[in-house]
Design a protein around this motif. Structure first.
Motif, PDB file in Angstrom:
ATOM      1  N   MET A  16       0.809  -1.219   0.000  1.00 18.81           N
ATOM      2  CA  MET A  16       0.000   0.000   0.000  1.00 18.81           C
ATOM      3  C   MET A  16       0.847   1.277   0.000  1.00 18.81           C
ATOM      4  N   ASP A  17       1.583   1.524   1.090  1.00 19.68           N
ATOM      5  CA  ASP A  17       2.316   2.781   1.221  1.00 19.68           C
ATOM      6  C   ASP A  17       3.447   2.860   0.197  1.00 19.68           C
ATOM      7  N   GLY A  18       3.370   3.858  -0.663  1.00 19.57           N
ATOM      8  CA  GLY A  18       4.375   4.032  -1.697  1.00 19.57           C
ATOM      9  C   GLY A  18       4.058   3.307  -2.981  1.00 19.57           C
ATOM     10  N   THR A  19       3.090   2.380  -2.944  1.00 25.23           N
ATOM     11  CA  THR A  19       2.735   1.579  -4.122  1.00 25.23           C
ATOM     12  C   THR A  19       1.364   1.985  -4.661  1.00 25.23           C
ATOM     13  N   ILE A  20       0.336   1.873  -3.826  1.00 26.41           N
ATOM     14  CA  ILE A  20      -1.009   2.307  -4.223  1.00 26.41           C
ATOM     15  C   ILE A  20      -1.183   3.796  -3.933  1.00 26.41           C
ATOM     16  N   VAL A  21      -0.745   4.188  -2.770  1.00 27.96           N
ATOM     17  CA  VAL A  21      -0.835   5.597  -2.363  1.00 27.96           C
ATOM     18  C   VAL A  21       0.553   6.076  -1.934  1.00 27.96           C
ATOM     19  N   ASP A  22       0.885   7.290  -2.305  1.00 31.18           N
ATOM     20  CA  ASP A  22       2.198   7.822  -1.973  1.00 31.18           C
ATOM     21  C   ASP A  22       2.145   8.499  -0.607  1.00 31.18           C
ATOM     22  N   THR A  23       1.950   7.667   0.407  1.00 34.14           N
ATOM     23  CA  THR A  23       1.853   8.188   1.771  1.00 34.14           C
ATOM     24  C   THR A  23       3.206   8.333   2.444  1.00 34.14           C
ATOM     25  N   GLU A  24       4.284   7.921   1.778  1.00 35.60           N
ATOM     26  CA  GLU A  24       5.589   8.024   2.438  1.00 35.60           C
ATOM     27  C   GLU A  24       5.893   9.449   2.912  1.00 35.60           C
ATOM     28  N   PRO A  25       5.577  10.505   2.121  1.00 35.33           N
ATOM     29  CA  PRO A  25       5.801  11.859   2.651  1.00 35.33           C
ATOM     30  C   PRO A  25       4.980  12.144   3.917  1.00 35.33           C
ATOM     31  N   TYR A  26       3.798  11.524   4.048  1.00 29.90           N
ATOM     32  CA  TYR A  26       2.999  11.700   5.260  1.00 29.90           C
ATOM     33  C   TYR A  26       3.721  11.094   6.469  1.00 29.90           C
ATOM     34  N   ASP A  95       0.154   7.149  -9.668  1.00 30.20           N
ATOM     35  CA  ASP A  95      -0.350   7.133 -11.038  1.00 30.20           C
ATOM     36  C   ASP A  95      -0.639   5.708 -11.493  1.00 30.20           C
ATOM     37  N   GLY A  96      -1.867   5.487 -11.935  1.00 26.01           N
ATOM     38  CA  GLY A  96      -2.263   4.207 -12.513  1.00 26.01           C
ATOM     39  C   GLY A  96      -2.702   3.151 -11.519  1.00 26.01           C
ATOM     40  N   ALA A  97      -2.464   3.372 -10.219  1.00 28.25           N
ATOM     41  CA  ALA A  97      -2.756   2.314  -9.242  1.00 28.25           C
ATOM     42  C   ALA A  97      -4.258   2.069  -9.117  1.00 28.25           C
ATOM     43  N   ASN A 192       9.809   4.039  -5.843  1.00 25.24           N
ATOM     44  CA  ASN A 192       9.251   5.341  -5.508  1.00 25.24           C
ATOM     45  C   ASN A 192      10.317   6.177  -4.806  1.00 25.24           C
ATOM     46  N   HIS A 193      10.358   6.114  -3.488  1.00 24.34           N
ATOM     47  CA  HIS A 193      11.277   6.981  -2.756  1.00 24.34           C
ATOM     48  C   HIS A 193      12.662   6.383  -2.548  1.00 24.34           C
ATOM     49  N   VAL A 194      12.776   5.062  -2.611  1.00 23.46           N
ATOM     50  CA  VAL A 194      14.079   4.422  -2.400  1.00 23.46           C
ATOM     51  C   VAL A 194      14.360   3.469  -3.557  1.00 23.46           C
TER      52      VAL A 194
END
Length: 219
Positions: A16-26, A95-97, A192-194
């Motif tokens: 989920m985190d970073g894959t479906i939704v980019d919640t890592e910045p949260y 995007d696209g998830a 994504n981030h890493v």
């Protein structure tokens, strides 16, 4: 001459985190806020080190790094309070998830959510998807050993009644990819981030945009 019908995966297992939704910045904002509130120093490297980790591992890391008196469990709840509030304000879809999830649902391919986040963060995100988008949900507070251990993905496949080797896992982090490969899944990595190092069982793509269920089946 007619073409052979597309072979679809038995199931798709989603981080989920970073894959479906980019919640890592949260999550990073929540970590930084704790450091600032309690007078500690938190670096970008600290934040990157926790991407994809089991939440209790993250809680223990933050406790040690900042010298906090709280337990790892208490720190996890502080993080979740912040991230859930941010998600309720805005769901940052990758995007696209969402489109691929809906296409898989329409094609009858069962999906599972395999996340190290806890149920109370998953709930506000699921509100934006049709019912039964995920037939199985495995969260970090449901397993004894989180990613990179294979238990989360093994649990999801078993709950769906499919073999891990017949599934495609979708991941964004080295921790998650390690978990899925160890479980025996074929793994689509959308970094994504890493960065995620290349390795056996991993297929890389820059984005989920315009990806079809049939293409997942060909992995």
């Amino acid at each position: 001459m007619t073409s052979a019908p597309a072979v679809l995966p038995a199931a798709v297992l989603w981080d989920m985190d970073g894959t479906i939704v980019d919640t890592e910045p949260y999550w990073m904002a929540a970590e930084q806020a704790i450091a600032e509130e309690y007078g500690g120093t938190w670096t970008h490297d600290d934040a990157m080190a926790l991407v994809g980790s089991d939440l209790l591992v993250s809680g223990a890391y933050i406790k040690d790094r900042l010298g906090l008196a709280f337990t790892p469990e208490e720190i996890v709840e502080m993080l979740l309070d912040s991230v859930v509030a941010q998600v309720r304000h805005a769901v940052p879809w990758r995007d696209g998830a969402r489109e691929l999830l809906l296409d898989l649902h329409e094609a009858g391919v069962p999906c599972a959510l395999v996340t190290m986040s806890y149920q109370r963060l998953v709930a506000p995100i699921l509100e934006h998807l049709p019912p039964e988008t995920f037939r199985v949900i495995v969260t970090g507070d449901m397993v004894d050993q989180g990613k990179p251990h294979p238990e989360p993905y093994l649990t999801a496949a078993a709950s769906l009644g499919v073999e891990p080797g017949e599934c495609v896992a979708v991941e964004d982090s080295p921790t998650g990819a390690t978990s899925a490969v160890a479980a025996g899944c074929r793994v689509l990595v959308v970094p994504n981030h890493v960065p995620v190092p290349p390795g056996p069982g991993l297929v890389f793509r820059d984005t989920l945009e315009e990806l079809t269920p049939a293409e997942l089946g060909r992995l």
